[in-house]
Design an enzyme around this catalytic site. Structure first.
Site, short mmCIF file in Angstrom:
data_model
loop_
_atom_site.label_atom_id
_atom_site.label_comp_id
_atom_site.label_asym_id
_atom_site.label_seq_id
_atom_site.Cartn_x
_atom_site.Cartn_y
_atom_site.Cartn_z
N HIS A 363 44.49 48.89 46.77
CA HIS A 363 43.40 48.70 47.73
C HIS A 363 43.12 49.97 48.50
O HIS A 363 41.98 50.27 48.84
CB HIS A 363 43.75 47.57 48.69
CG HIS A 363 44.07 46.31 47.97
ND1 HIS A 363 44.93 45.37 48.45
CD2 HIS A 363 43.65 45.87 46.77
CE1 HIS A 363 45.03 44.40 47.58
NE2 HIS A 363 44.27 44.68 46.55
N CYS A 676 28.78 48.26 35.17
CA CYS A 676 29.21 48.69 36.51
C CYS A 676 30.68 49.08 36.59
O CYS A 676 31.23 49.17 37.68
CB CYS A 676 28.90 47.62 37.54
SG CYS A 676 29.81 46.09 37.29
C1 PEP Z 1 35.18 45.96 36.41
O1 PEP Z 1 36.11 45.23 36.06
O2 PEP Z 1 34.68 46.84 35.69
C2 PEP Z 1 34.59 45.84 37.74
C3 PEP Z 1 33.51 46.51 38.06
O3 PEP Z 1 35.22 45.06 38.63
P1 PEP Z 1 36.59 45.47 39.38
O4 PEP Z 1 36.83 46.92 39.09
O5 PEP Z 1 36.34 45.20 40.82
O6 PEP Z 1 37.57 44.57 38.74
#
Ligand code: PEP
Ligand code: MG
Length: 747
Positions: A363, A676
């Protein structure tokens, strides 16, 4: 413990303290100390060797060897018996030194061959400072008590060295913590920064290593240990501890109740140490052992003991984290580890962060990214070496910290920062321009966010909107569950800051590495594939509903975009979507204004969703590929595991072909698609994704400039051909081919 030695060592320590209390330069003090020890122990020689640099020991004072050898005789770590003491961090005691393996005769010291040798490390909580040696011509064997007494003296010397008692202006005695040291860790967040050290938890300073009244000291340590035991029991009685926390606390309890631990400290006190110095002596021994054990479990337990000693020291000295020191104007935070809320409290005033522990997905790393602060993790023992106010360079790209750098290194580093600033200026000039490729394709570039602190970047980066708002960060940085009204207010502020730009709010993605401090943790063998994200939301929909209500109220009639994390099959999406529809209905019936439009999307983070029935693609308003998770499941390589997380290239054709299939499935139904994961923010990866047909990418704000700059130079059809040719050649990854092609491209 024989009474004779006990009082001998106490007497010796008292004489030592008196010597240290007299005025005079550092060298003078060292000379008097060697004289005093030789005299007290009845040896012909006593010498003090201190580290010149992490690899070299230097004879700094001697009684008995040639005075001209002082500051001339040097040896490498591990060289000769002195070097062996330093390397192993443990005593060497022999009646026949020349017969010992590694013995080295040093004529420059005028050494006659001294038969007996006793050397002990001068160390302070694992930090190697030097070696203290006594030697005699007779083949005398030093008793355990004598070894022990010399160790206690070395301990006091270490404290005094740390306090600068032997520092003087002459060339011979350079102070500790003055030399340049480089720490090689891993990248937590890219970027370069120059600043001055700010220790999150400054070291405890022991100013009174020698005590006159052992009984008082024993009372003090017993009381402190008693309080420590109570505090551990209190912590253990607390609710919501996970398996790891319980394990650590139980280890604390075991050590705190161990009679051996207290007994050893009491023995040290009887020999003349203060309670604080006795704790440190034990702590140093634990650190020395930690360096030697290979077994991971044992190392962890020794590290627990280390933590426990710190607690005890703070209890004894009353020194908390606040030492009254003033934070430098350009602080670089140095810590063993730090929680997200604490890091957020420091905020953007930090220039950089260097942690001894941590992981890329922690985090703290997420917050450092949100704050766009360069972060280095796994940076060795930097907290033992760094002092508040030390000059430091943070090279987040390489994962390297230069502590107290040479001026040449600092100059080169400043050039690098200047070049980066120049590049940023170039990117800023592209801010208003579209990410339009040379072949005319326009790629939408959005940013990832999760904290209010992210929002100012919307303007600066030129992002079209927020492609991923990680709502869990607001939950993670609090110590209790936020209330609906609080969330509604926060989401409204996010939408206000976005000024009409689209913000895709992802509902709570907890579980796996994201554990809320106030929710009962699950004991799962493999949390990444466990009860996480939408699985929690659907099984216990209270929080999901509350969050959706907060979003609807925050929108207050404005368009709203919601997406669900970790959707694995169609029915999960249907259920999650029906929660939103129900809340819309309910809010309307309660008289709240509902959003003008609402888009409900799904994150594709598990391969299975790519094969969902067409009805899913028809129903979902948009799909966003969560590449971080998708990649980990596609390659079966844990994104948190340093050993494997970089093992497979995202530009591997297997993964790119899979992405292309998803592009095609979305194209068939006209479903908007974006990407993303972190890779979207890496220029070459972004190029490959665009070449595979992605038209929308979401990334950290600082990546938008570099990605846009590259996309504007390239023709996607050509890039695709280059990739296909490499694939036909049988290459695993498109990387080399793309890099080669880009190198030839006109700037
Ligand atoms: C991912 O898994 O690519 C994502 C964008 O979510 P997180 O990194 O928050 O798991
Ligand atoms: Mg994810």
């Amino acid at each position: 413990m024989p009474e004779r030695t006990e009082s001998e060592s106490r007497k010796l320590l008292r004489r030592l303290r008196d010597t240290l209390a007299t005025t005079g330069g550092g060298q003078d003090r060292l000379d008097r100390i060697t004289h005093l020890i030789a005299d007290s122990m009845g040896t012909e020689v006593c010498s003090i060797y201190l580290f010149r640099d992490p690899e070299t020991l230097e004879l700094c004072a001697t009684e008995g060897l040639k005075p001209e050898a002082v500051h001339q005789t040097r040896m490498k770590l591990g060289e000769g018996l002195v070097g062996r003491v330093a390397r192993t961090n443990s005593a060497v005691n022999t009646a026949n030194a020349p017969a010992e393996k590694g013995f080295r005769y040093m004529p420059e010291t005028g050494e006659e061959i001294y038969s007996s040798f006793l050397g002990v490390p001068i160390q302070r909580v694992g930090e190697k400072l030097g070696v203290l040696v006594v030697q005699s011509k007779t083949d005398r064997s030093y008793s355990d008590d004598e070894v022990y007494a010399l160790e206690v003296v070395a301990m006091v010397l270490a404290e005094m060295t740390e306090l600068g008692a032997f520092t003087s202006d002459d060339e011979g005695m350079r102070a500790l913590h003055r030399q340049p040291v480089m720490f090689r860790g891993s990248t937590g967040q890219e970027g370069a920064a120059e600043g001055h050290v700010w220790l999150h938890e400054p070291r405890v300073v022991v100013t009174n290593p020698v005590a006159d009244d052992p009984l008082t000291e024993i009372d003090r340590i017993r009381e402190a240990v008693g309080q420590l035991r109570v505090s551990i029991e209190d912590l253990l009685a607390a609710q919501s501890l996970d398996k790891d926390q319980v394990q650590v606390l139980e280890a604390y309890r075991m050590f705190a109740n161990s009679r051996g631990w207290l007994r050893r400290m009491e023995e040290d006190i009887m020999r003349g140490l203060s309670a604080e110095a006795a704790v440190e002596k034990e702590q140093s021994a634990a650190r020395a052992r930690m360096e030697q054990v290979e077994d991971g479990y044992l190392r962890e337990r020794l590290s627990d003991l280390d933590d426990l000693s710190n607690r005890l020291l703070r209890q004894l000295t009353g020194q908390g984290a606040d030492t009254g020191a003033e934070m430098p104007s350009d602080p670089v935070l140095v810590a063993r580890n730090i929680g997200p809320a604490e890091l957020l409290d420091y905020g953007r005033k930090l220039k950089g962060v260097v942690l001894e522990e941590g992981s890329v997905g922690s985090h703290a790393a997420v917050v450092a990214r949100a704050l766009a602060i360069p972060l280095i993790i796994n940076a060795g023992r930097i907290t033992s070496e760094a002092l508040n106010g030390d000059h430091i360079l943070v090279d987040g790209d390489q994962g390297i910290a230069h502590l107290r750098p040479e001026e040449t290194v600092a100059r080169a580093f400043r050039d690098k920062i200047a070049m980066q600033a120049e590049a940023q200026q170039r990117y800023a000039s592209l801010r208003e321009l579209p990410a339009q490729t040379a072949c005319g394709q326009v790629i939408g570039l959005h940013m990832n966010a999760g904290l209010m602190a992210d929002l100012p970047s919307l303007e600066g980066s030129g992002a079209e909107g927020v492609g991923l708002f990680r709502t869990e960060l607001q939950f993670l940085v609090r110590n209790k569950m936020p209330r609906r009204a609080e969330l509604a207010q926060l989401y409204a502020r996010v939408m206000d800051a976005a000024q009409g730009r689209r913000v895709a709010f992802r509902t709570l993605d907890i579980g796996s590495d994201k554990v809320l401090p106030y929710m009962k943790p699950q004991d799962e063998p493999n949390p990444a594939m466990g009860w996480r994200a939408i699985r929690v939301g659907l099984d216990k929909p209270g929080v999901l509903r509350m969050q959706v209500q907060a979003l609807i109220r925050a929108a207050n009639g404005r368009p709203l975009t919601v997406m669900f994390p970790f959707i694995t099959e169609f029915s999960e999406f249907q259920q999650a979507r029906s929660h939103v529809l129900r809340e819309l209905h309910r809010e309307k019936s309660l008289g709240h204004i509902t959003p003008e439009t609402i888009e409900i999307g799904a994150m594709l983070e598990t391969p299975s969703l790519a094969f969902a029935p067409r009805a899913f693609f028809d129903l979902v308003d948009f799909v966003s590929i969560g590449g971080n998770d998708l990649k980990q499941f596609f390659f079966a390589a844990d994104r948190e595991n340093e050993r494997v997380r970089r093992r497979y290239d995202m530009l591997n054709f297997t993964f790119l072909s899979f992405i292309e299939q998803i592009v095609q499935r979305c194209a068939e139904t006209g479903t908007p698609l974006s990407y993303c994961g972190e890779d979207a923010g890496r220029p070459i990866e972004a190029l490959a994704l665009a070449a595979m047909g992605l038209r929308s990418l979401s990334m950290r704000p600082a990546s938008i400039g570099p990605v846009k700059a590259l996309l504007r130079r390239v023709d996607l059809t050509q890039a695709r051909e280059v990739m296909m040719t490499a694939q036909e050649r049988g290459e695993d990854s498109a990387r080399d081919a793309l890099m080669g092609w880009l190198a030839e491209l006109p700037v």
